[in-house]
Design an enzyme around this catalytic site. Structure first.
Site, PDB file in Angstrom:
ATOM      1  N   HIS A  97      44.108  35.318 114.893  1.00  0.00           N
ATOM      2  CA  HIS A  97      44.475  34.142 114.407  1.00  0.00           C
ATOM      3  C   HIS A  97      43.121  33.085 114.325  1.00  0.00           C
ATOM      4  O   HIS A  97      43.096  31.901 113.758  1.00  0.00           O
ATOM      5  CB  HIS A  97      45.368  33.639 115.239  1.00  0.00           C
ATOM      6  CG  HIS A  97      45.332  33.217 116.488  1.00  0.00           C
ATOM      7  ND1 HIS A  97      45.578  33.741 117.731  1.00  0.00           N
ATOM      8  CD2 HIS A  97      44.676  31.886 116.988  1.00  0.00           C
ATOM      9  CE1 HIS A  97      45.204  33.130 118.837  1.00  0.00           C
ATOM     10  NE2 HIS A  97      44.586  31.827 118.359  1.00  0.00           N
ATOM     11  N   ASP A 128      46.472  40.829 117.368  1.00  0.00           N
ATOM     12  CA  ASP A 128      45.846  39.422 117.097  1.00  0.00           C
ATOM     13  C   ASP A 128      44.612  39.994 117.942  1.00  0.00           C
ATOM     14  O   ASP A 128      43.970  38.927 118.840  1.00  0.00           O
ATOM     15  CB  ASP A 128      46.620  38.527 118.245  1.00  0.00           C
ATOM     16  CG  ASP A 128      46.262  37.120 117.906  1.00  0.00           C
ATOM     17  OD1 ASP A 128      45.486  36.927 116.944  1.00  0.00           O
ATOM     18  OD2 ASP A 128      46.470  36.204 118.850  1.00  0.00           O
ATOM     19  N   SER A 220      41.478  30.892 123.052  1.00  0.00           N
ATOM     20  CA  SER A 220      41.912  32.127 122.294  1.00  0.00           C
ATOM     21  C   SER A 220      40.749  32.969 122.155  1.00  0.00           C
ATOM     22  O   SER A 220      39.640  32.504 121.499  1.00  0.00           O
ATOM     23  CB  SER A 220      42.590  31.651 121.097  1.00  0.00           C
ATOM     24  OG  SER A 220      43.807  31.023 121.352  1.00  0.00           O
TER      25      SER A 220
END
Length: 542
Positions: A97, A128, A220
């Protein structure tokens, strides 16, 4: 002379016992220091780990899936990443993402000022994860790749989340302990909002490790390391802050999933996903139900309540079969299997396979008297009817290519999760907006593929013109047929339109509405309709 000869033989025997020269203390001390130095070189310090954490700068151009000939305004984001050595080549790992719809990706090293352009090699939407390449020799000088620790961390192991969260420019380190290992739905963090969207992005549940350290926006893709500096996972999400007692709860992608993603790329050159059998099951915790299915008292398992028509197990596994074991692991009546680190849903065993691999399943089948049968199922990637992939049935896993078809002013697009987000908001699954038709909700929650290349199509809007008088109020209609033929997907609709010689173009919808256009007039008016609405072409790549 005899004595001399005897002493010579004794001396020979001594030489045979100790052929190597005796080492002096100074030489021994030097060698000991050399070994110690080599060990120190292999031992990672806190600074070594920090120097190997990268900051990622991305400029995104997201398509407008509601009007797929357009794109949204360009946005930017930052995230974290870390280097690895993959088959001798140096690469960078981050979250999928973080680099989705990327127009430009740049990476910067810790305590360095220069940014280097990176290229996205592979994106795994299911897990992901993304793999980047930085084709600049100067970037890699002195940069040490992190070591991936195989296996899973243990409960209560201390871990550190290292990355560049929002709120500052410098590196951030948060510490916590492993508190849970379980299967979770992939939760999607959007770039426009900081909370995690609690719905399945791809319909697959994967193993994740819960830690009691917060993972904030910007963390992230960063590494999560143990006390020795080994990477034990990748930071990817925190629990939705709206939930009670959700503070300081984060999830990391374990290295078991990371290695699956990397090996998938090495074998196939792109992401193919995780194995699925396409079956739906029911727990057998009721003793009466187990007895009715013919199970012995020492047997445990789960009932197969449905097999997807387009799934890999169709015709191999039957409804009312009792699934007893997968790959030799006995399934409990609650649907879980025992692993060294705890009990987990049996789907975990399927996820460990790649699509195209065979999985051994043992079932109990009632054909007269119940009997055990061992079956081989060639697994496929799990794809829900309303798919997270926008690229279509023939595209590679994770394709986000927007597609559309315009004919006579009718605009058709595939029904996908990106379209649902564009049309009804990113949190449509929670809020269920009133403008979302019931047909779409039914397909989202209960729809199954009729065939392998089936994708539902939506009439998103009718472009107003003299040709479409009387139809301009129609929107979000699910297409069922064209000229009496059931439509499989967008490409199939294009083929039917191209081959039509009928006087009328008749479109039938699930709601029982119909649209009829004059074929020749629709063909003649198409160019002017496209020009009036500033649409560059009647079709995208299908």
């Amino acid at each position: 002379m005899t004595a001399t000869r005897v002493r010579g033989k004794q001396s020979d025997r001594k030489r045979q016992r100790s052929p190597r020269p005796r080492q002096c203390r100074a030489d021994a001390e030097v060698k000991t220091k050399e070994v110690a130095c080599s060990k120190r070189k292999r031992r990672w310090t806190v600074n070594d780990v920090h120097n190997s954490v990268l900051k990622v700068f991305v400029w995104h151009v997201q398509p407008n899936y509601k009007q797929p000939w357009c794109s949204e305004a360009q946005t930017s984001s930052t995230s974290s990443a870390w280097p690895i050595r993959l088959n001798g080549a140096l690469r960078v790992v981050t979250n999928a993402h973080s680099v989705e719809h990327a127009a430009l990706v740049q990476v910067k090293r810790h305590r360095h000022e220069q940014k280097y352009v990176a290229q996205v090699l592979c994106i795994g939407t299911d897990c992901d994860l993304a793999l980047l390449e930085v084709p600049h020799a100067d970037f890699w000088k002195g940069l040490e790749p992190l070591e991936i620790l195989p296996g899973l961390p243990k409960l209560q192991d201390s871990v550190s989340v290292v990355g560049y969260p929002t709120g500052g420019e410098s590196l951030s380190v948060t510490q916590g302990v492993v508190s849970r290992i379980d299967l979770v739905e992939p939760l999607r963090r959007t770039r426009t909002r900081q909370e995690v969207k609690r719905y399945a992005q791809t319909g697959v549940t994967l193993l994740a490790v819960q830690i009691d350290a917060a993972i904030n926006s910007g963390n992230s893709g960063g590494p999560v390391v143990d006390q020795k500096g080994n990477c034990v996972g990748v930071a990817f999400q925190n629990l939705d802050g709206d939930e009670e007692s959700a503070e300081n709860i984060g999830y990391i992608i374990p290295t078991e999933i990371v290695q699956h993603f990397l090996e998938d790329f090495l074998k196939n050159g792109h992401f193919t996903g995780f194995g699925s059998a396409g079956i739906h099951t029911q727990a057998l915790e009721s003793p009466v139900l187990r007895e009715a299915l013919g199970m012995a008292k020492n047997q445990s398992g789960i009932r197969v309540k449905a097999v997807e028509t387009a799934g890999p197990a169709n015709g191999i596994i039957l409804p009312d079969d009792v699934l007893l074991a997968v790959d030799g692991f006995k399934i409990g009546n609650d649907g879980e299997v025992a692993m060294p680190w705890g009990r987990v849903a049996f789907n975990y065993l399927l996820n460990r396979h790649y699509p195209g691999e065979h999985c051994e399943m043992q079932v109990l089948r009632r054909e007269g008297s119940p009997k055990k049968i061992t079956l081989q199922v060639c697994l496929e990637r799990n794809r829900d009817l309303v798919c997270a992939d926008a690229g279509g049935p023939d595209a590679t896993a994770g394709s986000m290519l927007p597609r559309f078809l315009v004919t006579g002013g009718l605009v058709f697009v595939p029904l996908t999760m990106p379209f649902m987000e564009a049309a009804f908001g990113e949190n449509f699954a929670e809020k269920r907006p009133a403008e979302m038709p019931a047909e779409l909700l039914h397909l989202l929650e209960n729809g199954h593929r009729r065939c392998a290349d089936h994708e539902p199509l939506i009439l998103t809007q009718v472009l107003a013109s003299e040709l479409t008088v009387g139809y301009s109020e129609l929107e979000y209609e699910v297409l069922e047929s064209f000229n009496g033929i059931q439509v499989r997907n967008l490409r199939h609709l294009a083929e039917l339109l191209d081959g039509s010689k009928d006087t009328y173009l008749r479109f039938g919808f699930v709601s029982k509405e119909i649209v009829v256009l004059d074929r020749l007039k629709a063909t003649q008016a198409l160019a002017s309709i496209l020009a009036q609405n500033m649409i560059p072409a009647a079709r995208s790549q299908l």
